[in-house]
Design an enzyme around this catalytic site. Structure first.
Site, PDB file in Angstrom:
ATOM      1  N   ALA A 256       0.773  -1.282   0.209  1.00  0.00           N
ATOM      2  CA  ALA A 256      -0.031  -0.065  -0.151  1.00  0.00           C
ATOM      3  C   ALA A 256       0.835   1.162   0.064  1.00  0.00           C
ATOM      4  O   ALA A 256       2.053   1.242   0.099  1.00  0.00           O
ATOM      5  CB  ALA A 256      -1.066   0.200   1.223  1.00  0.00           C
ATOM      6  N   HIS A 257       0.188   2.268  -0.177  1.00  0.00           N
ATOM      7  CA  HIS A 257       0.800   3.582  -0.177  1.00  0.00           C
ATOM      8  C   HIS A 257       1.841   4.027   0.853  1.00  0.00           C
ATOM      9  O   HIS A 257       1.362   3.672   2.204  1.00  0.00           O
ATOM     10  CB  HIS A 257      -0.269   4.988  -0.455  1.00  0.00           C
ATOM     11  CG  HIS A 257      -1.158   5.012   0.544  1.00  0.00           C
ATOM     12  ND1 HIS A 257      -2.388   5.920   0.485  1.00  0.00           N
ATOM     13  CD2 HIS A 257      -1.436   4.658   2.002  1.00  0.00           C
ATOM     14  CE1 HIS A 257      -2.858   5.740   1.449  1.00  0.00           C
ATOM     15  NE2 HIS A 257      -2.348   5.120   2.607  1.00  0.00           N
TER      16      HIS A 257
END
Length: 354
Positions: A256-257
């Site tokens: 994920a980010h």
């Protein structure tokens, strides 16, 4: 129907070269000029092929092998049959991997699927993209404006390289992979279908609806990283998502980010790493591990497969379970539960309790 050999061995390897590459000595009377034509498992290796063995489960296969030579650890050396040359080394598998790389150079990284040199017909390269000499691009691939690609890099069919993406030298970008908002180092392998640089999953939630948070960061992939098929790596929200040098990521992994992954980590298939988590160098995550966001997993830590990590993990530790905890604690819990279940079942089966 013909039976093609997709990756043929390279000629010119001899027992002498094998021994030198592995740092081992040939048994007395062995001809160092004898050719090694390939490598195969113990069960199928022929009299000119190389095999290896480092697991007691394969003792019978070792005893029956017809291989020319076998890389073995000292504990199994005496079990090598008389017709096979024992090449004794402390780490047979690593030595075997190095020899495979010499025998089967083509298998080290994916090449052009179209046997293309330069830009193949049907590829689309924007006039403002900059390509060094020696870049190979297969049909259907797209390279956007301002993108830069280094020499020796191969783009597979239908790969998409977004605007201003930077890709270093001697990389391989697999068929159908997409890279946007990314800076990629040298000797990086991205397998087919991987998605790198798309939006991170960010929303400001509220009773009136969920407001999308613009994701304005990048993905930084350092040198010698390998990214498996259909793996997804989101770009950062406000800072960069980073994949450290030498890290190896399996197929079907979600990163994920804002995640930062250190150097030489190993991440096995099915792992999901939530946003803003940091993995320090040499971390290993087994298959299907889930990691909650905003955590730190310390240098050299190992997480057992199918575990769920919901708190920081100290460096050098081994954790497992759901929620994850030190493995000794996890094993004690499982043993205790098994004993309780056994006792419970035994009491129900007691005729006096009927």
């Amino acid at each position: 129907m013909s039976d093609p050999v997709f990756i043929a061995p390279k000629g010119g390897l001899t027992l002498g070269v094998v021994a030198e590459a592995c740092g081992v000595s040939l048994p007395e009377g062995t001809d160092p000029a004898q050719a090694v034509t390939g490598a195969a498992p113990l069960e199928t290796a022929g009299p000119s092929e190389l095999a290896y063995m480092d697991n007691a489960r394969y003792g019978e296969a070792l005893a029956a092998t017809r291989a020319l030579a076998c890389l073995v650890s000292p504990r199994f050396a005496a079990r090598v049959p008389a017709g096979t040359i024992a090449l004794v080394t402390r780490d047979p598998y690593r030595a075997y991997a190095g020899l495979l790389a010499r025998l089967y150079e083509e298998a080290m990284r994916p090449g052009s699927l179209f046997a293309a040199n330069g830009i193949a017909p049907g590829a689309h390269v924007h006039p403002q993209a900059r390509l060094e000499d020696g870049v190979r691009i297969d049909p259907g691939a797209v390279v956007g404006p301002g993108a830069e690609i280094g020499s020796g890099t191969v783009l597979g069919p239908n790969a998409v390289i977004g605007p201003n993406v930077r890709i270093g030298r001697d990389c391989s970008i697999g068929a159908g992979a997409t890279l946007t908002h990314a800076l990629v180092g040298n000797r990086v392998i991205v397998h087919p279908g991987a998605r790198i640089g798309q939006d991170g999953f960010g929303f400001a939630m509220g009773a009136g609806g969920h407001l999308k948070v613009p994701q304005i960061g990048r993905v930084i992939v350092q040198d010698d990283v390998e990214i498996g098929a259909n793996t997804t790596i989101d770009r950062g929200a406000s800072r960069d998502t980073v994949i450290g040098e030498g890290t190896k990521i399996d197929n079907l992994v979600q990163i994920a980010h804002n995640v930062v992954i250190g150097r030489h980590c190993v991440i096995v298939s099915g792992v999901g790493i939530s946003g803003s988590t940091t993995l320090e160098d040499y971390v290993v995550l087994g298959g299907q591990v889930g990691v909650v966001g905003h955590l730190r997993i310390g240098m050299g830590a190992q997480i057992a497969g199918s575990s769920n990590v919901n708190r920081d993990v100290p460096p050098g530790s081994r954790w497992g379970g759901t929620p994850a905890k030190p493995v000794r604690t996890w094993f004690r819990e499982m043993t205790t539960l098994a004993r309780l279940a056994e006792r419970s079942g035994s009491s129900k089966d007691d005729p006096e309790n009927a």
